[in-house]
Design a protein around this motif. Structure first.
Motif, PDB file in Angstrom:
ATOM      1  N   GLU A  12      -3.765  29.144  42.880  1.00 42.57           N
ATOM      2  CA  GLU A  12      -3.278  28.018  43.681  1.00 42.57           C
ATOM      3  C   GLU A  12      -3.245  26.750  42.821  1.00 42.57           C
ATOM      4  N   ALA A  14      -3.042  22.633  41.965  1.00 42.68           N
ATOM      5  CA  ALA A  14      -3.682  21.483  42.617  1.00 42.68           C
ATOM      6  C   ALA A  14      -2.612  20.571  43.207  1.00 42.68           C
ATOM      7  N   TYR A  15      -2.857  20.097  44.419  1.00 43.52           N
ATOM      8  CA  TYR A  15      -1.931  19.178  45.095  1.00 43.52           C
ATOM      9  C   TYR A  15      -2.646  17.856  45.378  1.00 43.52           C
ATOM     10  N   TRP A  16      -1.993  16.757  45.040  1.00 45.62           N
ATOM     11  CA  TRP A  16      -2.500  15.416  45.337  1.00 45.62           C
ATOM     12  C   TRP A  16      -1.463  14.699  46.193  1.00 45.62           C
ATOM     13  N   ARG A  57      -5.491  22.062  51.588  1.00 43.38           N
ATOM     14  CA  ARG A  57      -4.939  22.293  50.244  1.00 43.38           C
ATOM     15  C   ARG A  57      -4.727  20.997  49.466  1.00 43.38           C
ATOM     16  N   ARG A  59      -6.078  18.012  47.436  1.00 45.03           N
ATOM     17  CA  ARG A  59      -7.330  17.744  46.725  1.00 45.03           C
ATOM     18  C   ARG A  59      -7.791  16.291  46.905  1.00 45.03           C
ATOM     19  N   GLY A  60      -6.857  15.356  46.925  1.00 44.38           N
ATOM     20  CA  GLY A  60      -7.238  13.951  47.080  1.00 44.38           C
ATOM     21  C   GLY A  60      -6.026  13.126  47.458  1.00 44.38           C
ATOM     22  N   ARG A  82     -12.462  11.888  49.221  1.00 44.53           N
ATOM     23  CA  ARG A  82     -11.136  12.345  48.773  1.00 44.53           C
ATOM     24  C   ARG A  82     -10.083  11.248  48.847  1.00 44.53           C
ATOM     25  N   ARG A 106      -7.350  11.605  36.414  1.00 46.08           N
ATOM     26  CA  ARG A 106      -8.120  12.587  37.187  1.00 46.08           C
ATOM     27  C   ARG A 106      -7.465  13.946  37.337  1.00 46.08           C
ATOM     28  N   ALA A 107      -6.171  13.997  37.086  1.00 43.15           N
ATOM     29  CA  ALA A 107      -5.421  15.227  37.371  1.00 43.15           C
ATOM     30  C   ALA A 107      -4.726  15.723  36.106  1.00 43.15           C
ATOM     31  N   ASP A 111      -0.230  19.269  37.691  1.00 43.30           N
ATOM     32  CA  ASP A 111      -0.623  19.185  39.110  1.00 43.30           C
ATOM     33  C   ASP A 111       0.540  18.619  39.910  1.00 43.30           C
TER      34      ASP A 111
END
Ligand code: C5P
Length: 249
Positions: A12, A14-16, A57, A59-60, A82, A106-107, A111
């Motif tokens: 999966e 990462a989703y922001w 899902r 992340r932040g 978050r 941070r990502a 992402d």
């Protein structure tokens, strides 16, 4: 310990989420920016934030606010660490760039970032899920959009019709717009530097030479812009069972 997901293409991603909320919203004619008006017992911004903060899902969430806003005076939903706040810029694209610069620390460049207008509190959860699933492995990314039901005219400088666009191919761009952090940050930076108008993220990506995918979304996902939009938004939130504090016509 080695991460079992490393190099696994089916892991999966990462989703922001990035929410530009630093606009002043002059078209509303109210005493404060539209995202701070109330629907039910909560601000429009709070409704919008909840969609993403309640999604497992995501992340932040990076919230971009105007310089005059006191974040402690806002009714922000509980976020369990978050939710991140960043200062906005003069134009929407400047505010988005500040948020992307913050995420850069941070990502990872690959992402996904979902940019969503603060003034769109009626985004249905099913549309968000559909967007995440449909674009998950896409090389470019894309956006929610609705096919145009109106015929769309292209005007000349004098307000006369220069041509009529082929309706079957005309879409209205909504948000979220979902792109990879590295590509979006570079496209947005280059477009702004060149003075190219960037009213949404897709236009920066297009200008960069890529073709964002259009994912059909609901007409309910309106951008609250004028006073009459408020009643419609209340109705849609009520239909989704998300309007606490009762319906005030
Ligand atoms: O002005 P418009 O309706 O296109 O704004 C879309 C979104 O961008 C709104 O959520 C608004 O608060 C935000 N925005 C921003 N910074 C600006 C201008 C608009 O974050 N300078």
């Amino acid at each position: 310990m080695a991460d079992p997901d490393t190099n696994n293409p089916s892991a999966e991603p990462a989703y922001w989420t990035l929410i530009p909320a630093a606009g002043v919203g002059r078209r509303m004619g109210s005493d404060r920016p539209k995202q701070f008006l109330t629907l039910g017992s909560r601000t429009i911004l709070s409704h919008t934030l909840s969609i993403f903060l309640e999604h497992p899902r995501i992340r932040g969430v990076v919230l971009v606010l105007g310089p005059d806003v006191d974040p402690d005076a806002l009714d922000l939903p509980t976020a369990g660490g978050r939710l991140f706040r960043v200062a906005g810029g003069a134009e929407r694209a400047d505010s988005v760039q500040n948020g992307l610069d913050f995420l850069q620390e941070r990502a990872a460049p690959d992402d996904w970032v979902l940019v969503h207008d603060a003034a769109r509190p009626c985004l249905p959860r099913a549309d968000l899920d559909h967007l995440l699933n449909a674009l998950r492995d896409d090389p470019v990314g894309g956006l929610l959009a609705t096919p145009s039901t109106d015929t769309v005219k292209w005007s000349d400088q004098d307000g006369r019709v220069e041509r009529t666009l082929e309706r079957a191919r005309v879409w209205r761009a909504l948000t979220p717009q979902m792109f990879r952090l590295g590509m979006l940050r570079e496209a947005n930076r280059a477009a702004r530097e060149a003075g190219h108008p960037v009213t949404d993220e897709a236009s920066a990506i297009e200008w960069h030479g890529a073709r964002p995918r259009l994912i059909e979304g609901s007409m309910m996902n309106i951008k609250i812009t004028r006073a009459e939009d408020l009643e419609l938004a209340q109705l849609y939130l009520m239909q989704q069972g998300r309007l606490d504090g009762g319906f005030r016509p």
